[in-house]
Design a protein around this motif. Structure first.
Motif, mmCIF file in Angstrom:
data_model
loop_
_atom_site.group_PDB
_atom_site.id
_atom_site.type_symbol
_atom_site.label_atom_id
_atom_site.label_comp_id
_atom_site.label_asym_id
_atom_site.label_seq_id
_atom_site.Cartn_x
_atom_site.Cartn_y
_atom_site.Cartn_z
ATOM 1 N N GLN A 188 -13.283 23.559 -15.753
ATOM 2 C CA GLN A 188 -13.379 22.116 -15.559
ATOM 3 C C GLN A 188 -12.109 21.418 -16.035
ATOM 4 O OE1 GLN A 188 -16.785 21.348 -18.018
ATOM 5 N NE2 GLN A 188 -18.251 21.572 -16.337
ATOM 6 N N VAL A 189 -11.851 20.265 -15.441
ATOM 7 C CA VAL A 189 -10.806 19.361 -15.918
ATOM 8 C C VAL A 189 -11.408 18.525 -17.044
ATOM 9 C CG1 VAL A 189 -9.248 17.469 -15.311
ATOM 10 C CG2 VAL A 189 -9.752 19.275 -13.627
ATOM 11 N N ARG A 239 -10.863 15.137 -19.662
ATOM 12 C CA ARG A 239 -10.119 13.944 -20.085
ATOM 13 C C ARG A 239 -10.301 13.837 -21.594
ATOM 14 N NH1 ARG A 239 -11.940 10.285 -16.691
ATOM 15 N NH2 ARG A 239 -10.158 10.530 -15.292
ATOM 16 N N GLU A 287 -5.290 14.138 -19.042
ATOM 17 C CA GLU A 287 -6.147 15.102 -18.364
ATOM 18 C C GLU A 287 -5.544 16.481 -18.524
ATOM 19 O OE1 GLU A 287 -6.933 14.133 -14.307
ATOM 20 O OE2 GLU A 287 -8.224 12.425 -14.814
ATOM 21 N N ARG A 301 -1.595 17.584 -17.444
ATOM 22 C CA ARG A 301 -1.135 16.824 -16.280
ATOM 23 C C ARG A 301 -0.167 15.714 -16.659
ATOM 24 N NH1 ARG A 301 -6.685 16.404 -12.553
ATOM 25 N NH2 ARG A 301 -6.440 18.494 -11.617
ATOM 26 N N VAL A 318 -14.211 15.985 -16.214
ATOM 27 C CA VAL A 318 -14.010 15.124 -15.052
ATOM 28 C C VAL A 318 -14.445 15.943 -13.843
ATOM 29 C CG1 VAL A 318 -12.395 13.653 -13.799
ATOM 30 C CG2 VAL A 318 -12.034 14.103 -16.243
ATOM 31 N N SER A 348 -15.249 15.279 -10.881
ATOM 32 C CA SER A 348 -14.763 14.936 -9.545
ATOM 33 C C SER A 348 -13.376 15.496 -9.260
ATOM 34 C CB SER A 348 -14.741 13.416 -9.377
ATOM 35 O OG SER A 348 -13.882 12.821 -10.342
ATOM 36 N N GLU A 349 -12.702 16.004 -10.281
ATOM 37 C CA GLU A 349 -11.327 16.483 -10.136
ATOM 38 C C GLU A 349 -11.297 17.973 -9.827
ATOM 39 O OE1 GLU A 349 -8.381 15.056 -10.223
ATOM 40 O OE2 GLU A 349 -8.951 12.994 -10.726
ATOM 41 N N GLU A 350 -10.476 18.352 -8.865
ATOM 42 C CA GLU A 350 -10.278 19.754 -8.559
ATOM 43 C C GLU A 350 -9.088 20.305 -9.341
ATOM 44 O OE1 GLU A 350 -9.914 20.673 -4.472
ATOM 45 O OE2 GLU A 350 -11.793 19.693 -3.881
ATOM 46 N N GLU A 374 -2.136 24.803 -11.609
ATOM 47 C CA GLU A 374 -2.768 24.515 -12.897
ATOM 48 C C GLU A 374 -3.636 25.668 -13.388
ATOM 49 O OE1 GLU A 374 -3.258 19.682 -12.183
ATOM 50 O OE2 GLU A 374 -4.884 21.057 -11.582
#
Length: 287
Positions: A126-127, A129, A143, A163, A182, A184-186, A191
Motif C-alpha cells: 500500500q501507499v 501518507r 507519500e 515520492r 492511500v 486510491s493510489e497505485e 516505486e
C-alpha cells in the motif's frame, strides 16, 4: 511428522541441550497441549534420536545423554533470543527469559500504532501518507511506499520509496505519525522493491583487526575470523549501519582510536558509491 510436532520436538531438544532437562510439563506449558500429546512427543523424540536422551528417575525429568548430538538446526541468534527473552509472538506467558540475562537498554521504541500501519502497508503493498519529522527538513507530509524494515542496531527504520524526493530512502519509524493508507493510489513500477538498486546490490566487505590493537589474535577470536579476516555480504543500503554498529574504522589511513574501533575495513574500494556510508566511522575522510 507435522510441522507443529517438529516444533515441539525441536523445543525438547532445545531444553535438553541448553538447559539440561525437559519434562512433559515444559511442553504442556509452552504449547498448551494435553499430557497425552506431550508423552507422545517424548516417545517420538526418543525414536528420532535415541542416543540423545535419558530419564532421570530421581527428578522425573529427561536429561541429555553423554552422546547427545542435535538433530535440529538451532541458530545462535534464536537460541540467545529465547534464553534472554523467552519464546512466542503473542502474549508472553513467561514474561522473561530462561536464565538471568542483561540486555542493552533500547532507547528508541517506535509507536506500535504507527509500526502496525507500516508493516501492514509492506505486506499489503500500500501507499502511505505520513507526517514525518525530519532533522533536515522539519515536519512535513509525504507519500511513501514502504517495502522492508531495517534495524540499524540503534533505531528501527522502514525502507521506502519517497515520492517527495523521488528516491528510495530510510525513514525512522519513531519519527512517523498520522500514517494512513492511500487506497486510491497505485504503486508504479519505479516505486517497487525491484527498482531499489542499493537495496538489491550486495557488497562483499572484508573486516580485519585494527592495526593499532595490542592483541589482534583476540579480536580475531571475538569475531570468528578465519585467516585473520571476517567476510560479510550485506546490502549496500544497510552497509553504513553495519559499519557504524561495530565501530569499523573506514578512514583511509586507519587513524581512529583502536581502543574504540577494534575492526577496520581491509579494502575501502568495496564501499564505492554507497549512500549509506555517511555514517560509517571515518569514511568521510576518505573522500
Amino acid at each position: 511428522m507435522s510441522q507443529k510436532q517438529r516444533d515441539r520436538l525441536a523445543y525438547v531438544e532445545f531444553r535438553l541441550w541448553f538447559l539440561g532437562d525437559a519434562s512433559r510439563r515444559d511442553l504442556m506449558d509452552r504449547f498448551a497441549i494435553a499430557p497425552a500429546v506431550a508423552t507422545r512427543d517424548f516417545t517420538a523424540y526418543r525414536e528420532l534420536a535415541p542416543q540423545n536422551i535419558d530419564f532421570d528417575g530421581s527428578r522425573k525429568v529427561y536429561i541429555p545423554s553423554e552422546r547427545f548430538t542435535p538433530v535440529f538446526d538451532h541458530s545462535p541468534d534464536r537460541v540467545l533470543s529465547a534464553m534472554s527473552r523467552g519464546f512466542g509472538d503473542g502474549e508472553d506467558r513467561r514474561g522473561e527469559g530462561y536464565i538471568p540475562c542483561e540486555l542493552p537498554i533500547r532507547l528508541n521504541r517506535p509507536s506500535l500504532e504507527e509500526l502496525a500501519v507500516v508493516t501492514r502497508a509492506i505486506h499489503q503493498r500500500q501507499v502511505l501518507r505520513v507526517t514525518y519529522h525530519s532533522l533536515k527538513r522539519g515536519v512535513g507530509v509525504r507519500e511513501v511506499i514502504p517495502h522492508a524494515l531495517v534495524d540499524s542496531g540503534l533505531r528501527w527504520h522502514t525502507r521506502v520509496f519517497d515520492r517527495k524526493s523521488s528516491e528510495f530512502r530510510d525513514l525512522v519509524i519513531s519519527r512517523i505519525e498520522a500514517a494512513s493508507p492511500v487506497l486510491s493510489e497505485e504503486i508504479l513500477p519505479h516505486e517497487l522493491p525491484q527498482a531499489d538498486e542499493e537495496w538489491n546490490r550486495q557488497l562483499n566487505l572484508i573486516l580485519i583487526a585494527h592495526p593499532g590493537v595490542d592483541r589482534p589474535e583476540i579480536v580475531q577470536r571475538d569475531f570468528g575470523m578465519r585467516s585473520g579476516e571476517l567476510h560479510l555480504t550485506v546490502r549496500a543500503a544497510v552497509a553504513g549501519y553495519v559499519l557504524q554498529r561495530w565501530n569499523v574504522d573506514c578512514s583511509p589511513d586507519r587513524r581512529l582510536d583502536p581502543t574504540i574501533h577494534r575492526l577496520c575495513l581491509k579494502d575501502l574500494d568495496s564501499l564505492e558509491a554507497v549512500r549509506s556510508l555517511a555514517i560509517a566511522p571515518g569514511y568521510q575522510t576518505a573522500a
